[in-house]
Design an enzyme around this catalytic site. Structure first.
Site, PDB file in Angstrom:
ATOM      1  N   ASP A  78       0.758  -1.252  -0.066  1.00  0.00           N
ATOM      2  CA  ASP A  78      -0.144  -0.112  -0.155  1.00  0.00           C
ATOM      3  C   ASP A  78       0.817   1.039  -0.045  1.00  0.00           C
ATOM      4  OD1 ASP A  78      -2.420   1.258   0.013  1.00  0.00           O
ATOM      5  OD2 ASP A  78      -2.567   1.311   2.170  1.00  0.00           O
TER       6      ASP A  78
ATOM      7  N   HIS B 263       1.891   3.271  -9.063  1.00  0.00           N
ATOM      8  CA  HIS B 263       1.887   1.820  -9.447  1.00  0.00           C
ATOM      9  C   HIS B 263       2.895   1.239 -10.360  1.00  0.00           C
ATOM     10  CE1 HIS B 263      -1.957   2.280  -7.403  1.00  0.00           C
ATOM     11  NE2 HIS B 263      -2.736   2.728  -8.390  1.00  0.00           N
TER      12      HIS B 263
ATOM     13  N   LEU C 163      10.880 -20.570  -4.674  1.00  0.00           N
ATOM     14  CA  LEU C 163       9.897 -19.515  -3.837  1.00  0.00           C
ATOM     15  C   LEU C 163       8.355 -19.663  -4.501  1.00  0.00           C
ATOM     16  CD1 LEU C 163       9.269 -17.128  -2.072  1.00  0.00           C
ATOM     17  CD2 LEU C 163       9.558 -15.763  -4.200  1.00  0.00           C
TER      18      LEU C 163
HETATM   19  C1  IPE Z   1      -5.410  -2.826  -0.006  1.00  0.00           C
HETATM   20  O1  IPE Z   1      -5.025  -1.489  -0.400  1.00  0.00           O
HETATM   21  C2  IPE Z   1      -5.319  -3.496  -1.436  1.00  0.00           C
HETATM   22  C3  IPE Z   1      -4.164  -3.671  -2.141  1.00  0.00           C
HETATM   23  C4  IPE Z   1      -3.013  -3.215  -1.568  1.00  0.00           C
HETATM   24  C5  IPE Z   1      -3.958  -4.296  -3.434  1.00  0.00           C
HETATM   25  P1  IPE Z   1      -6.247  -0.488  -0.371  1.00  0.00           P
HETATM   26  O2  IPE Z   1      -5.467   0.990  -0.371  1.00  0.00           O
HETATM   27  O3  IPE Z   1      -7.061  -0.597  -1.582  1.00  0.00           O
HETATM   28  O4  IPE Z   1      -6.832  -0.629   1.329  1.00  0.00           O
HETATM   29  P2  IPE Z   1      -7.974   0.606   1.695  1.00  0.00           P
HETATM   30  O5  IPE Z   1      -8.932   0.992   0.806  1.00  0.00           O
HETATM   31  O6  IPE Z   1      -7.054   1.674   2.430  1.00  0.00           O
HETATM   32  O7  IPE Z   1      -8.355  -0.224   2.977  1.00  0.00           O
HETATM   33  C1  IPE Z   2      -1.774   0.235  -3.369  1.00  0.00           C
HETATM   34  O1  IPE Z   2      -1.621   1.624  -3.352  1.00  0.00           O
HETATM   35  C2  IPE Z   2      -1.847  -0.412  -4.816  1.00  0.00           C
HETATM   36  C3  IPE Z   2      -3.192  -0.855  -5.090  1.00  0.00           C
HETATM   37  C4  IPE Z   2      -4.417  -0.767  -4.304  1.00  0.00           C
HETATM   38  C5  IPE Z   2      -3.552  -1.326  -6.288  1.00  0.00           C
HETATM   39  P1  IPE Z   2      -2.540   2.584  -3.222  1.00  0.00           P
HETATM   40  O2  IPE Z   2      -2.926   2.886  -4.713  1.00  0.00           O
HETATM   41  O3  IPE Z   2      -3.725   1.992  -2.443  1.00  0.00           O
HETATM   42  O4  IPE Z   2      -2.131   3.917  -2.634  1.00  0.00           O
HETATM   43  P2  IPE Z   2      -2.401   4.765  -1.678  1.00  0.00           P
HETATM   44  O5  IPE Z   2      -3.038   4.079  -0.505  1.00  0.00           O
HETATM   45  O6  IPE Z   2      -3.616   5.632  -2.265  1.00  0.00           O
HETATM   46  O7  IPE Z   2      -1.362   5.758  -1.318  1.00  0.00           O
HETATM   47 MG    MG Z   3      -4.200   2.411  -0.483  1.00  0.00          MG
END
Ligand code: IPE
Ligand code: IPE
Ligand code: MG
Length: 263
Positions: A27, A44, A138
């Site tokens: 995240d 990303h 792995l």
């Molecule tokens: C969780 O992250 C999903 C992934 C990392 C793929 P999110 O950014 O979507 O989660 P929330 O919305 O903060 O809970």
């Molecule tokens: C996690 O990073 C990647 C996915 C959920 C695909 P985020 O896109 O949730 O990044 P933040 O949390 O908005 O910074």
């Molecule tokens: Mg996020």
């Protein structure tokens, strides 16, 4: 008086406890990009480098299974343009990274409800899984359109179907029968559950399977999570005492028996 110097490293390397399975919520990509005044999708793209770093460090450290949360069942709610770019990124990452997985003896599996993905992505997934099927250093699992509740609900459906078809006696439904119908029943459950990006929640990731995982939260945003940051998490894990309901004394006694035998 002569001062004695205490050794700095308390955990001798050969006895260092390495998690058999690490699960990671990757995240913070969006915030990483925002800090740089770039679109979220830039984060990303950069995140793919961290995936590479963590996969290769897992091989070096002897982690047997790594499960990465790439796209949750809730992430469909994001703007269509971001979802589309994420899909394209999966397709290109599968195509570009598969040779590195083969070089590193990594087996790839994708878990989640894949039927919702574009045909091209489903193909890419099947190809990459087939090309790496015999690799053994792995087990890399990428969770895509995955949700812990989806996994549990699907297992419940499978149990009902088996009971109705006469393949399973209702009285035989126990935790093991349930767990066998979840994703990756053949692999150990996560020992270490990492979330980057500062939030302290599970966001519907491997829920059943993480019942006894050690949780590790870090403020490091996913694109900055490199080999060193990952090793910090592994070091933290190695220092924890896992009790599984027992007392600390019981756990110490068992460790002593393992280390020195029964006398
Ligand atoms: C969780 O992250 C999903 C992934 C990392 C793929 P999110 O950014 O979507 O989660 P929330 O919305 O903060 O809970
Ligand atoms: C996690 O990073 C990647 C996915 C959920 C695909 P985020 O896109 O949730 O990044 P933040 O949390 O908005 O910074
Ligand atoms: Mg996020």
């Amino acid at each position: 008086m002569v001062e004695t110097v205490k050794p700095a490293i308390l955990i001798p390397e050969p006895n260092r406890r390495v998690p058999r399975h690490v699960a990671i919520i990757m995240d913070g990509n969006g915030r990483w990009a925002k800090q740089r005044h770039r679109p979220r999708t830039h984060g990303h793209r950069e995140g793919v480098k961290s995936v590479r770093a963590v996969v290769e460090e897992s091989v070096r450290q002897g982690v047997g299974t790594l499960t990465l949360f790439a796209f949750s069942s809730e992430n469909w709610q994001r703007p269509r343009s971001e979802v589309n770019i994420l899909m394209e990124l999966f397709i290109s990452a599968l195509r570009d990274e598969v040779h590195r997985l083969i070089e590193n003896d990594v087996r790839l599996r994708v878990i989640g409800e894949l039927s919702a993905f574009p045909e091209k992505l489903q193909h890419g997934i099947r190809d990459a899984e087939a090309l790496t099927a015999n690799n053994a250093a792995l087990n890399l699992q990428v969770a895509a359109n995955y949700g812990g509740r989806w996994d549990i609900t699907r297992a419940a459906r499978a149990l009902v179907a088996d009971v109705l078809a006469g393949r399973l006696d209702q009285a035989a439904i126990d935790e093991q029968a349930f767990a066998q119908r979840l994703s990756f029943p053949d692999l150990p459950e996560p020992d270490l559950f990492i979330r980057t990006g500062g939030e302290r929640r599970l966001s519907n990731f491997v829920l059943w399977q993480s019942a006894y995982a050690e949780l590790y939260f870090t403020d490091v945003l996913w694109p900055d999570f490199d080999e060193e940051a990952f090793r910090h998490a592994l070091d933290d894990f190695a220092r924890r005492q896992r009790r599984f309901g027992r007392t600390s004394e019981q756990v110490d006694a068992r460790a002593a028996v393992r280390a020195y035998g029964r006398g």
